[in-house]
Design a protein around this motif. Structure first.
Motif, PDB file in Angstrom:
ATOM      1  N   PRO A  55      42.525 141.112 -13.300  1.00 52.08           N
ATOM      2  CA  PRO A  55      42.281 140.595 -11.954  1.00 52.08           C
ATOM      3  C   PRO A  55      40.876 139.993 -11.870  1.00 52.08           C
ATOM      4  CG  PRO A  55      42.093 142.980 -11.949  1.00 52.08           C
ATOM      5  CD  PRO A  55      42.514 142.578 -13.330  1.00 52.08           C
ATOM      6  N   THR A  56      40.772 138.905 -11.130  1.00 55.12           N
ATOM      7  CA  THR A  56      39.471 138.250 -10.997  1.00 55.12           C
ATOM      8  C   THR A  56      39.411 137.474  -9.690  1.00 55.12           C
ATOM      9  OG1 THR A  56      37.872 136.794 -12.101  1.00 55.12           O
ATOM     10  CG2 THR A  56      40.188 136.143 -12.223  1.00 55.12           C
ATOM     11  N   THR A  89      41.095 144.471 -30.515  1.00 56.86           N
ATOM     12  CA  THR A  89      40.754 143.135 -30.039  1.00 56.86           C
ATOM     13  C   THR A  89      42.022 142.316 -29.894  1.00 56.86           C
ATOM     14  OG1 THR A  89      38.623 143.239 -31.170  1.00 56.86           O
ATOM     15  CG2 THR A  89      39.395 141.061 -30.507  1.00 56.86           C
ATOM     16  N   VAL A  90      42.114 141.585 -28.791  1.00 49.31           N
ATOM     17  CA  VAL A  90      43.230 140.687 -28.517  1.00 49.31           C
ATOM     18  C   VAL A  90      42.651 139.286 -28.384  1.00 49.31           C
ATOM     19  CG1 VAL A  90      45.007 140.059 -26.836  1.00 49.31           C
ATOM     20  CG2 VAL A  90      44.537 142.470 -27.306  1.00 49.31           C
ATOM     21  N   ILE A  91      43.289 138.323 -29.029  1.00 52.04           N
ATOM     22  CA  ILE A  91      42.880 136.923 -28.924  1.00 52.04           C
ATOM     23  C   ILE A  91      44.122 136.110 -28.597  1.00 52.04           C
ATOM     24  CG2 ILE A  91      41.906 134.921 -30.132  1.00 52.04           C
ATOM     25  CD1 ILE A  91      40.467 136.962 -31.962  1.00 52.04           C
ATOM     26  N   GLY A  92      43.967 135.156 -27.677  1.00 52.41           N
ATOM     27  CA  GLY A  92      45.103 134.303 -27.359  1.00 52.41           C
ATOM     28  C   GLY A  92      44.807 133.351 -26.227  1.00 52.41           C
ATOM     29  N   PRO A  93      45.779 132.475 -25.958  1.00 57.37           N
ATOM     30  CA  PRO A  93      45.620 131.526 -24.861  1.00 57.37           C
ATOM     31  C   PRO A  93      45.737 132.241 -23.519  1.00 57.37           C
ATOM     32  CG  PRO A  93      47.816 131.349 -25.805  1.00 57.37           C
ATOM     33  CD  PRO A  93      47.044 132.323 -26.662  1.00 57.37           C
ATOM     34  N   SER A  94      45.096 131.664 -22.535  1.00 53.52           N
ATOM     35  CA  SER A  94      45.117 132.281 -21.205  1.00 53.52           C
ATOM     36  C   SER A  94      45.617 131.284 -20.167  1.00 53.52           C
ATOM     37  CB  SER A  94      43.713 132.756 -20.821  1.00 53.52           C
ATOM     38  OG  SER A  94      42.860 131.630 -20.664  1.00 53.52           O
ATOM     39  N   TYR A 122      44.849 136.431 -11.222  1.00 50.93           N
ATOM     40  CA  TYR A 122      44.829 137.159 -12.485  1.00 50.93           C
ATOM     41  C   TYR A 122      44.674 136.188 -13.643  1.00 50.93           C
ATOM     42  CZ  TYR A 122      46.413 141.334 -10.094  1.00 50.93           C
ATOM     43  OH  TYR A 122      46.500 142.420  -9.258  1.00 50.93           O
ATOM     44  N   ILE A 123      43.948 136.622 -14.637  1.00 50.35           N
ATOM     45  CA  ILE A 123      43.945 135.946 -15.919  1.00 50.35           C
ATOM     46  C   ILE A 123      45.033 136.626 -16.739  1.00 50.35           C
ATOM     47  CG2 ILE A 123      42.653 135.514 -18.039  1.00 50.35           C
ATOM     48  CD1 ILE A 123      40.090 135.750 -16.240  1.00 50.35           C
TER      49      ILE A 123
END
Length: 138
Positions: A55-56, A89-94, A122-123
């Protein structure tokens, strides 16, 4: 598993264990770009399917830095005395979720923005690369 110099064990975690550990915490750190520079901020989060949802505030730098960008997110737990712990660690498109119906559905997960905000979204960070490791004492 491999031994470290201090007789602690280093274990590279598989995807299933990484996802399990992601479900045990509620605050992590999100890495994004702000003004062409890397930035890291604490963030509350929840898991939904293959996404980490954060959330942002809609006017936040984190929201601006996440629009379609590849992001990194990290969660950990550690014992400073024993010098043991784990990190994932998680990496990915948002993508930024702002549709009122989708926001309401994510609100039902019970996660709130790290900072108070009047309008939020939300992201959604898709878990494309998930890695982790654990250091234990024998």
């Amino acid at each position: 598993m491999t031994w470290t110099g201090s007789r602690r064990l280093l274990d590279v975690l598989d995807g299933a264990e990484c996802r399990r550990l992601l479900g045990t915490a509620s605050v992590g750190r999100i890495a994004f770009t702000e003004g062409a520079m890397p930035t890291i901020q604490p963030a509350s989060y929840a898991l939904r399917g293959d996404d980490v949802v954060i959330p942002t505030g809609l006017g936040s730098k984190m929201a601006a830095g996440s629009r379609g960008a590849v992001l990194a997110f990290e969660v950990d737990e550690y014992d400073l005395v024993e010098r043991t712990g784990w990190s994932v660690t998680v990496i990915g498109p948002s993508r930024l979720v702002i549709d009122p119906g989708q926001v309401a559905a994510l609100d039902a997960l019970g996660v709130h923005p790290w900072l108070p905000t009047t309008t939020h979204g939300y992201i959604a960070l898709h878990m494309t690369v998930v890695s982790g490791r654990r250091i234990t004492s024998p």
